[in-house]
Design a protein around this motif. Structure first.
Motif, short mmCIF file in Angstrom:
data_model
loop_
_atom_site.label_atom_id
_atom_site.label_comp_id
_atom_site.label_asym_id
_atom_site.label_seq_id
_atom_site.Cartn_x
_atom_site.Cartn_y
_atom_site.Cartn_z
N TRP A 38 0.87 -1.18 0.00
CA TRP A 38 0.00 0.00 0.00
C TRP A 38 0.90 1.23 0.00
N ASP A 40 0.83 5.81 -0.27
CA ASP A 40 0.26 7.12 -0.55
C ASP A 40 1.03 7.78 -1.68
N TYR A 41 0.31 8.30 -2.66
CA TYR A 41 0.93 8.99 -3.79
C TYR A 41 0.58 10.47 -3.73
N ARG A 42 1.58 11.30 -3.89
CA ARG A 42 1.35 12.73 -3.96
C ARG A 42 2.10 13.31 -5.16
N ASN A 65 -2.90 5.24 -3.12
CA ASN A 65 -3.87 6.22 -2.66
C ASN A 65 -3.45 7.59 -3.17
N GLU A 96 -12.05 10.93 2.97
CA GLU A 96 -10.65 11.32 3.02
C GLU A 96 -10.44 12.65 2.29
N HIS A 97 -10.18 12.60 1.00
CA HIS A 97 -9.81 13.81 0.27
C HIS A 97 -10.95 14.83 0.18
N THR A 339 4.30 -0.85 5.03
CA THR A 339 4.42 -0.54 3.60
C THR A 339 5.86 -0.87 3.20
#
Length: 467
Positions: A38, A40-42, A65, A96-97, A339
């Motif tokens: 898993w 988180d992508y930014r 994500n 969330e977002h 992760t």
């Protein structure tokens, strides 16, 4: 240093390749990625370097994500260049977002607890817990349109839903001290699902209000009704995902039985292609036997058409391989790690690569599946779990040493464990250490059919005498 599990694992599966997996579910020959993370992508992050690390250690799937569909459009070509499949890791019942926007525009959408308090204006554990009510048609439509927007992203391999549940009516035991709580039974403040529309639908079906019960937490019909509401939304999502020709996945709590009690999540009834149950042993018993037990139960209780994986926390040491063995030896078809950033040391990364290569070789030799023999049911007797008992005794030694002002743990001379109470999922015992003359309260928690937590504390003298 503990020896690597790789040779034993490889030999075990090659030796057992002639046997079929002892499970009621059908075997599937469809090959999905075997090792996942898993993440988180930014925008602006160096995603290419992360994909390179995944290549280097043998990971071929990622649950990503990202804030918007366009962010996936940017990330997917990078991952596919490295041969990595991308699934949109989407929160559903918990916002969330778009949390602040929905809070402002639709406060009536939020879940309500047994005390009548809504998450629109109260907090459960943490501020970001903003769960919606699954019974509301407008909530379902909101989620459906959200899923469609991500399914329309070209190149996205699938959708992996998360937070598809209610608030934790019971947290994993190791988290209780963090919040200063004890959840040895279901308490009203954390028992959600009492939105007026939920109550109306239940009364329409069963003829009574669950709040009329002396203890609503014991009402099995009310518990299952809330589980079924979550299931209906999950299967609505699956229908959308499948209509786009994509794979449907989810990351639920450790087993269907545990999840139904702890978060009203009966995921064995969901129409999933892949399931990644979050079997985070460090949150529960601290011992790898928790992973074995949960996997055995999941083989039994999952949807027949669902491929079973096992989600686990990253461990930068030998325990990582013990945990993966516990899952794959008992029926899981692959591993998801939370992760990849937790696998830091070069040695562990090298071992991880060797491990993934060996497992893939076994799967290829067995026609695309990991074939394993395992018990049909997990043993719920905590006293037969050597790892758990060892951890408990180490806790006792620490308590005695601290009381004596010593650093070295003292040897134990434990007497007989005597059961002193039992209620709901809680089993209470007392045991005396003859060396220190200390009486310990020992508590086990058994949600579902597995040992799901434990605790040790010095017994209160008044309560000990009373018992």
């Amino acid at each position: 240093m503990k020896k690597s599990f790789l040779p034993a694992f490889l030999l075990l599966f090659l030796a057992l390749g002639m046997f079929s997996c002892q499970q009621g579910a059908k075997e599937t020959t469809k090959e999905y990625p075997m090792f996942w993370t898993w993440l988180d992508y930014r925008p602006g992050m160096n995603f290419d370097s992360i994909c390179q690390v995944m290549n280097d250690i043998g990971m071929d799937g990622i649950m990503l994500n990202a804030p918007t569909p366009d962010d996936y459009r940017a990330a997917i070509p990078v991952a596919h260049k490295h041969g990595i499949e991308v699934y949109a890791w989407l929160w559903t019942m918990n916002l969330e977002h778009d949390r602040d926007k929905i809070l402002k525009e639709h406060p009536e959408w939020f879940s309500v607890n047994r005390n009548g308090k809504s998450l629109a204006d109260t907090t459960a554990y943490v501020g970001y817990y903003k769960f919606l009510c699954p019974a509301l048609p407008e909530v379902r439509e909101f989620i459906k349109e959200k899923i469609k927007a991500y399914c329309e992203v070209e190149g996205l391999n699938g959708i992996a839903i998360d937070y598809h549940r209610f608030v934790d009516v019971v947290l994993p035991t190791t988290l209780w001290p963090h919040y200063g709580i004890v959840q040895d039974r279901e308490y009203a403040a954390w028992d959600y699902g009492y939105h007026p529309e939920m109550l109306r639908l239940f009364k329409e079906q069963y003829g009574y209000d669950p709040r009329e019960q002396e203890d609503p937490s014991l009402d099995v019909k009310w518990r299952q009704f809330r589980c079924d509401q979550i299931t209906e939304v999950a299967n609505m999502i699956a229908e959308v995902v499948h209509s786009y020709g994509k794979t449907m996945a989810a990351s639920p709590f450790p087993t269907p039985k545990m999840a139904s009690r702890m978060v009203r999540q009966d995921w064995g009834k969901w129409n999933l292609d892949i399931v990644f149950p979050m079997v985070y042993h460090t949150f529960y018993t601290g011992d790898a036997s928790f992973i074995s037990d949960c996997t055995v139960e999941n083989v039994r209780d999952k949807n027949d058409m669902t491929t079973l994986y096992c989600g686990m926390t990253a461990t930068d040491g030998p325990m990582m391989f013990e945990c993966m063995d516990a899952a794959l030896n008992n029926g899981a078809q692959g591993i998801a790690v939370f992760t990849i950033h937790g696998l830091r040391s070069p040695e562990v990364k090298r071992q991880f690569k060797a491990y993934t290569d060996s497992v893939r070789a076994v799967r290829a030799a067995n026609g695309g599946v990991i074939k394993a023999t395992h018990p049909e049911v997990a043993d719920p007797d905590p006293f037969k779990h050597e790892g758990i008992m060892k951890l408990m005794q180490e806790r006792m030694q620490q308590i005695i040493a601290k009381a004596a002002g010593k650093e070295e743990p003292a040897p134990l001379a434990l007497g007989e464990y005597k059961e002193v109470d039992s209620y709901d999922a809680t089993r209470c015992y007392q045991v005396v250490d003859e060396n220190s003359k200390t009486t310990f309260d020992v508590t086990f928690y058994l949600y579902g059919d597995v040992v799901s937590g434990w605790d040790v504390a010095v017994a209160d003298k008044a309560s000990t005498n009373k018992k």
